[in-house]
Design a protein around this motif. Structure first.
Motif, PDB file in Angstrom:
ATOM      1  N   THR A 138       9.188   5.673  61.618  1.00 16.68           N
ATOM      2  CA  THR A 138       9.746   4.285  61.955  1.00 16.68           C
ATOM      3  C   THR A 138       9.895   3.832  63.230  1.00 16.68           C
ATOM      4  O   THR A 138      10.302   2.863  63.562  1.00 16.68           O
ATOM      5  N   VAL A 139       9.850   4.940  64.172  1.00 20.00           N
ATOM      6  CA  VAL A 139       9.797   4.761  65.518  1.00 20.00           C
ATOM      7  C   VAL A 139       8.679   5.101  66.265  1.00 20.00           C
ATOM      8  O   VAL A 139       7.658   5.776  65.773  1.00 20.00           O
ATOM      9  N   PRO A 140       8.531   4.540  67.746  1.00 18.12           N
ATOM     10  CA  PRO A 140       7.395   4.941  68.549  1.00 18.12           C
ATOM     11  C   PRO A 140       7.176   6.364  68.540  1.00 18.12           C
ATOM     12  O   PRO A 140       8.175   7.268  68.403  1.00 18.12           O
ATOM     13  N   GLU A 141       5.864   6.908  68.674  1.00 18.40           N
ATOM     14  CA  GLU A 141       5.509   8.313  68.880  1.00 18.40           C
ATOM     15  C   GLU A 141       6.150   9.023  70.089  1.00 18.40           C
ATOM     16  O   GLU A 141       6.678  10.163  70.003  1.00 18.40           O
ATOM     17  N   SER A 142       6.518   8.142  71.037  1.00 19.15           N
ATOM     18  CA  SER A 142       6.993   8.689  72.051  1.00 19.15           C
ATOM     19  C   SER A 142       8.682   8.729  72.310  1.00 19.15           C
ATOM     20  O   SER A 142       9.228   9.075  72.924  1.00 19.15           O
ATOM     21  N   TYR A 143       9.145   8.394  71.042  1.00 21.11           N
ATOM     22  CA  TYR A 143      10.679   8.327  71.136  1.00 21.11           C
ATOM     23  C   TYR A 143      11.576   9.427  71.406  1.00 21.11           C
ATOM     24  O   TYR A 143      12.415   9.265  72.387  1.00 21.11           O
ATOM     25  N   TYR A 144      11.180  10.694  70.909  1.00 24.79           N
ATOM     26  CA  TYR A 144      12.208  11.815  71.380  1.00 24.79           C
ATOM     27  C   TYR A 144      11.869  12.112  72.908  1.00 24.79           C
ATOM     28  O   TYR A 144      12.670  12.400  73.442  1.00 24.79           O
ATOM     29  N   GLY A 145      10.475  12.064  73.332  1.00 26.87           N
ATOM     30  CA  GLY A 145      10.277  12.550  74.719  1.00 26.87           C
ATOM     31  C   GLY A 145      10.982  11.293  75.606  1.00 26.87           C
ATOM     32  O   GLY A 145      11.709  11.752  76.515  1.00 26.87           O
ATOM     33  N   ASP A 146      11.071   9.846  75.162  1.00 27.85           N
ATOM     34  CA  ASP A 146      11.576   9.049  76.081  1.00 27.85           C
ATOM     35  C   ASP A 146      13.025   9.287  75.989  1.00 27.85           C
ATOM     36  O   ASP A 146      13.704   9.125  76.989  1.00 27.85           O
ATOM     37  N   LEU A 147      13.547   9.597  74.660  1.00 30.62           N
ATOM     38  CA  LEU A 147      15.068   9.822  74.492  1.00 30.62           C
ATOM     39  C   LEU A 147      15.695  10.824  75.625  1.00 30.62           C
ATOM     40  O   LEU A 147      16.384  10.752  76.466  1.00 30.62           O
TER      41      LEU A 147
END
Length: 400
Positions: A138-147
């Protein structure tokens, strides 16, 4: 997402991960205490009988693995995620057949999971069945890295507590207790503390997240498993500042103990023993500090499929297994010793789970939810009263 491996590759990998433990002839003869590492790198201390039990458990894991591979071969990869589509003679889907097939798959899966997910399949099955994969989608693929990049270097009360707890999280573990392990665990915990400011960070989550890292292999997958655990599987307020959800769970557990093990409950009440003395850690750390790692993960296998009710099943089973000894105990310290010794030596997961599901009896999620709602008002009133007393003491201190 998870890659493709042949049945032979998976079997070989599984076997390579599960060594047979062979104590020396001197240890066998003297029955001395031996130390060795389990599948997940934890140091286990026990006698030769414990080693024999662990070898039996490893053989059971191999046999269970063969069952899973056979089902993958006959039903197809990821068969547990979608019902079989059965066709009638003229090629039309039969809705009745489809429903029966789906029900059959669900029953098969429930039995399989209660018998244990093979370690090599555990990351894939957990991630899919728990809802973590859906949550991540449900979130962009880069969510964890961006966070993790966005919060890098930020200092909050949560990050300070996390930094304090890192070296105390499974000290001595060959990977977790290293700079690399600490850094990975920190990123997962700090990242989640910013994702959900209501939870932030609570002591206990470090042990849960650490074990998730060992099982899931990647930080990102461990992060999403932690997210689905806190946001969908467990009671929402278990890890908030006042731990209200955890207090509710303790009251529910006490009620269930009275229902399922009335003799034990009465005896403990008579001696003034509060079950939260041992059960609080179980519910906050999800048994990760109390049970051997493979036994803990067998409980988690069911947790991620059937929900938080399994925590009550397991907790009740530990008490039930030692009913005779507990009824003979007359000191609080003796009760704590019996329970802690029992939990630390439960090397055979089937021993615990057989009692949990066959001797404790059925408990539905709906029944437990009703128990929680019943206990919530008393818990909130107690916490409010405690806060008032604390504020009163602060005001008194200011005026003196």
């Amino acid at each position: 997402m998870f890659g493709i491996q042949s049945k032979r590759d998976l079997t070989t990998e599984l076997q390579s991960q599960i060594p047979i433990l062979r104590p020396s002839i001197h240890a066998r003869r003297a029955n001395i205490v031996v130390k060795f590492q389990d599948l997940y790198g934890f140091t286990v201390e026990g006698n030769v009988d414990d080693v024999n039990v662990l070898n039996e458990v490893r053989e059971k894991v191999r046999n269970q693995g063969r069952v899973w591979w056979a089902l993958e071969a006959s039903k197809g990869a990821n068969w547990y995620l979608q019902p079989d589509t059965l066709l009638t003679g003229d090629g039309i889907v039969s809705k009745t057949s489809l429903k029966i097939s789906a029900l059959s798959n669900a029953i098969t899966l429930k039995r399989l999971i209660r018998k244990g997910i093979p370690p090599v399949l555990r990351p894939k099955v957990w991630f899919s069945l728990s809802g973590a994969a859906k949550k991540k989608s449900t979130v962009p693929e880069s969510y964890y890295g961006d966070l993790t990049k966005a919060v890098d270097g930020m200092v909050t009360p949560a990050t300070r507590q996390i930094d304090h707890d890192l070296p105390r999280t499974f000290p001595g573990h060959p990977w977790l207790d290293t700079p690399e392990g600490h850094a990975a665990l920190r990123r997962v915990l700090v990242g989640y503390s910013f994702r959900d400011s209501d939870v932030g960070y609570c002591q206990g989550l470090n042990y849960v997240a650490a074990l998730l890292l060992l099982v899931m292999k990647t930080e990102e997958d461990a992060f999403w498993m932690l997210a689905v655990l806190l946001e969908n599987v467990l009671v929402r307020d278990c890890y908030t500042t006042n731990l209200s959800g955890c207090h509710v769970e303790q009251r529910v557990f006490k009620d269930l103990l009275a229902q399922k093990c009335p003799r034990i409950a009465t005896h403990l009440d008579d001696m003034g023993f509060d079950v939260s003395l041992v059960a609080t850690e179980w519910f906050l750390c999800l048994f990760s500090k109390s049970l051997p790692s493979e036994t803990t993960l067998r409980v988690w296998d069911v947790l991620f499929y059937e929900g938080a009710k399994v925590l009550f099943h397991a907790a009740l089973a530990i008490f039930k297994m030692k009913e005779t000894e507990l009824l003979m105990a007359h000191q609080v310290g003796d009760v704590i010793n019996i329970i802690q010794t029992t939990s630390h030596q439960l090397f055979d997961p089937d021993e615990l789970l057989t009692v949990a599901f066959e001797k404790i009896g059925s408990m539905t999620t709906n029944t437990i939810s009703k128990q929680r709602k019943k206990q919530e008002p008393a818990v909130m009133a107690e916490l409010d009263q405690r806060l008032r007393r604390l504020n009163s003491l602060k005001e008194s201190g200011k005026s003196t």
